[in-house]
Every structure is written in C-alpha cells, then in structure tokens.
Motif scaffolding. Structure first.
Motif, PDB file in Angstrom:
ATOM      1  N   GLY A   1      32.205 -41.360 -46.818  1.00 53.28           N
ATOM      2  CA  GLY A   1      31.712 -40.563 -45.574  1.00 53.28           C
ATOM      3  C   GLY A   1      30.218 -40.285 -45.879  1.00 53.28           C
ATOM      4  O   GLY A   1      29.754 -39.140 -45.693  1.00 53.28           O
ATOM      5  N   SER A   2      29.312 -41.212 -46.352  1.00 51.07           N
ATOM      6  CA  SER A   2      28.224 -41.053 -46.701  1.00 51.07           C
ATOM      7  C   SER A   2      27.174 -42.237 -46.553  1.00 51.07           C
ATOM      8  O   SER A   2      26.076 -42.152 -47.083  1.00 51.07           O
ATOM      9  CB  SER A   2      27.769 -40.797 -48.194  1.00 51.07           C
ATOM     10  N   GLY A   3      27.589 -42.922 -45.365  1.00 48.78           N
ATOM     11  CA  GLY A   3      26.793 -44.415 -45.307  1.00 48.78           C
ATOM     12  C   GLY A   3      25.528 -44.002 -44.607  1.00 48.78           C
ATOM     13  O   GLY A   3      24.674 -45.202 -45.039  1.00 48.78           O
ATOM     14  N   THR A   4      25.170 -42.924 -43.945  1.00 55.09           N
ATOM     15  CA  THR A   4      23.559 -42.943 -43.664  1.00 55.09           C
ATOM     16  C   THR A   4      22.845 -42.920 -44.630  1.00 55.09           C
ATOM     17  O   THR A   4      21.537 -43.218 -44.699  1.00 55.09           O
ATOM     18  CB  THR A   4      23.664 -41.491 -42.805  1.00 55.09           C
TER      19      THR A   4
ATOM     20  N   THR B   1      16.759 -47.202 -46.071  1.00 52.44           N
ATOM     21  CA  THR B   1      16.481 -48.655 -45.899  1.00 52.44           C
ATOM     22  C   THR B   1      15.578 -48.803 -44.719  1.00 52.44           C
ATOM     23  O   THR B   1      14.260 -49.313 -44.847  1.00 52.44           O
ATOM     24  CB  THR B   1      17.583 -49.428 -45.568  1.00 52.44           C
ATOM     25  N   LEU B   2      15.762 -47.928 -43.620  1.00 56.73           N
ATOM     26  CA  LEU B   2      14.990 -48.042 -42.327  1.00 56.73           C
ATOM     27  C   LEU B   2      13.733 -47.373 -42.668  1.00 56.73           C
ATOM     28  O   LEU B   2      12.550 -47.796 -42.418  1.00 56.73           O
ATOM     29  CB  LEU B   2      15.445 -47.374 -41.182  1.00 56.73           C
TER      30      LEU B   2
ATOM     31  N   ALA C   1      14.281 -44.084 -36.593  1.00 54.69           N
ATOM     32  CA  ALA C   1      15.324 -44.584 -37.762  1.00 54.69           C
ATOM     33  C   ALA C   1      16.646 -43.710 -37.609  1.00 54.69           C
ATOM     34  O   ALA C   1      17.864 -44.191 -37.647  1.00 54.69           O
ATOM     35  CB  ALA C   1      14.851 -44.478 -39.095  1.00 54.69           C
ATOM     36  N   ASN C   2      16.713 -42.359 -37.488  1.00 56.94           N
ATOM     37  CA  ASN C   2      17.734 -41.666 -37.357  1.00 56.94           C
ATOM     38  C   ASN C   2      18.533 -41.880 -36.005  1.00 56.94           C
ATOM     39  O   ASN C   2      19.768 -42.130 -36.245  1.00 56.94           O
ATOM     40  CB  ASN C   2      17.400 -40.146 -37.456  1.00 56.94           C
TER      41      ASN C   2
ATOM     42  N   GLU D   1      14.336 -42.860 -27.436  1.00 51.63           N
ATOM     43  CA  GLU D   1      14.288 -44.337 -27.699  1.00 51.63           C
ATOM     44  C   GLU D   1      15.111 -44.976 -28.831  1.00 51.63           C
ATOM     45  O   GLU D   1      15.221 -44.263 -29.800  1.00 51.63           O
ATOM     46  CB  GLU D   1      12.749 -44.544 -27.994  1.00 51.63           C
ATOM     47  N   VAL D   2      15.706 -45.985 -28.646  1.00 53.93           N
ATOM     48  CA  VAL D   2      16.590 -46.676 -29.557  1.00 53.93           C
ATOM     49  C   VAL D   2      15.948 -47.933 -29.855  1.00 53.93           C
ATOM     50  O   VAL D   2      15.545 -48.979 -29.020  1.00 53.93           O
ATOM     51  CB  VAL D   2      17.961 -47.038 -29.033  1.00 53.93           C
TER      52      VAL D   2
END
Length: 249
Positions: free
Chosen positions: A24-27, A33-34, A44-45, A199-200
């Motif tokens: 549960g820490s993939g972010t 990386t971003l 990025a978030n 914005e995405v």
C-alpha cells in the motif's frame, strides 16, 4: 514524451500496482518518477492518482476470495472512505500549490517511517484483543485516512492496515483485501473530482493505469512471496529521494 520516459513511467506503474496490492505504498514509486521527469508536483499527484485507480481495482479483484463475508464492513467503512477521499481531493485543489509542495516532503518521510514500522505494527496489532467492528474510533480513523489519501495518498494502505490490525480481530489477508477496496474508493472519488475540475496529463495517467493494472493483478497473485524487507527498503529509498528532490527544488 520520449520512449525512455514512457517506459520508465509504465514500469513505475507496474511496480506501484503490485506494491499497492501487497503493502500500500505505490505512490512512493510513481510520484518520484514523475518528479524526476520534471512534472509539477500538483499535476504529478493528480495524474498519478487518476492512473492508479485501475491498479487498486485490479488488486481488490485479485483478493476477491478474502472479501467473502465482509459486505457489512465494506459498506460501513466504504462510506467513511468516500467522504474522506472527497474532502482530501477538494483540499488539494483549494489549498495553494505552495502548501502542497511544502507539506508533501513531510508526508512522504512520514509514510516511509510507517512502511519501516509496519512489521512491528502488525505484530503489536495481532497481540491485541480487537473487536469485530472496531467501533466509532476505527470509523473515524478510516475517515481521516481517506482525507489523507484524497490529498496525497502515499502509504494510506499502511495506515489502514495499522488501524484494522489494532481494532479488528481477523486474519491479515482478509484485512488486506478490505484495505484494497477502501483504497479503491478513496482513489476513485478523488479521481472523479480531479477529472471534473483539474488538469490531468492523460498520457501519464494512461501509462500508469496500464502498468498499475498489470501490477495489481501480479501483486495479488505473487506479491505474498516477495521478500517484504527488500520491498520495504526499495520504497523507503525511493520515497526519501523524492523528499530530497522536492526540498532542493
């Protein structure tokens, strides 16, 4: 976006999907990386959150057998996650970008500490005489974790597992299955908000979505066999590096 960047982001998505299903820490993999490729922190978030939704859903699907008999819990705590994720996403959009850039290094380092402490938290939780439903304190804890997850989200799964292990008497695998569903709700509601009013970067979100979907399925199948110590230290190193990058910037 050049091919090397696309491969790196997609690969980070696979790793994040697998890690989310198990720990549960993939972010703490995709977000740094971003940043390394020069994406602004808030963009990025947001893009990372949208991209990870399919991954956490695939992880939840992979644990579907452990979800049997947990419908009442999922409805009860799912409501808390829904409200918390909505509040957290709105806070991210309403607060100044400078506030996010200031607080995220602290959040990342805190998440890294939680990842390191997870084995001790799990052992301590297993020794407690927990209740079946966790009561109001657990519901409020899930709500607070949802707010955090909607705002940033790194290690929200670690927080949830710590709460579940403390307040609920059940196997860790069944609790992990519930964690994946609640994380899906938080990420999902936050993604809806972000898509509607923010914005995405859809190229980034698409690469992370594809990677995290594969990673979520792999993580739910083989993640239990991965050396947990190695996995934790990879997360900590990447997360600490991300904190340093944001502080220096």
């Amino acid at each position: 976006m050049d091919p090397l960047e696309a491969v790196a982001i997609g690969g980070a998505g696979i790793a994040a999907g697998a890690i989310n299903a198990v720990v549960g820490s993939g972010t703490l993999i995709t977000f740094p990386t971003l940043l390394a490729f020069g994406y602004p922190p808030v963009l990025a978030n947001v893009s990372n959150n949208v991209g990870l939704v399919p991954g956490v859903l695939s992880g939840a699907y992979g644990y579907r057998r452990e979800l049997k008999g947990q419908r009442a819990r999922l409805i009860r705590f799912g409501a808390a996650s829904l409200v918390g994720g909505l509040v957290g996403a709105l806070l991210l959009l309403q607060l100044p970008a400078e506030a996010f850039q200031s607080v995220v290094p602290v959040l990342i380092l805190t998440a890294c500490v939680l990842v390191l402490l997870q084995p001790r938290l799990s052992r301590w939780a297993q020794q407690r005489q927990a209740r079946e439903d966790g009561g109001i304190p657990l519901w409020l804890g899930v709500l607070g974790t949802g707010v955090y997850g909607g705002y940033f989200g790194a290690a929200q799964g670690v927080l949830l597992m710590g709460l579940f292990g403390t307040f609920i008497r059940d196997t860790m695998q069944r609790l992990n299955a519930m964690k994946n569903v609640l994380a899906s709700i938080v990420n999902g509601v936050a993604a809806v908000v972000f898509i509607a009013v923010s914005e995405v970067d859809w190229a980034v979100a698409g690469l992370i979505a594809a990677g995290s979907t594969v990673g979520g399925l792999l993580g739910s199948k083989v993640g239990r066999n991965l050396p947990p110590t190695v996995l934790r230290w990879v997360i900590v190193v990447v997360g600490t590096t991300a904190s340093v990058i944001m502080i220096v910037r």
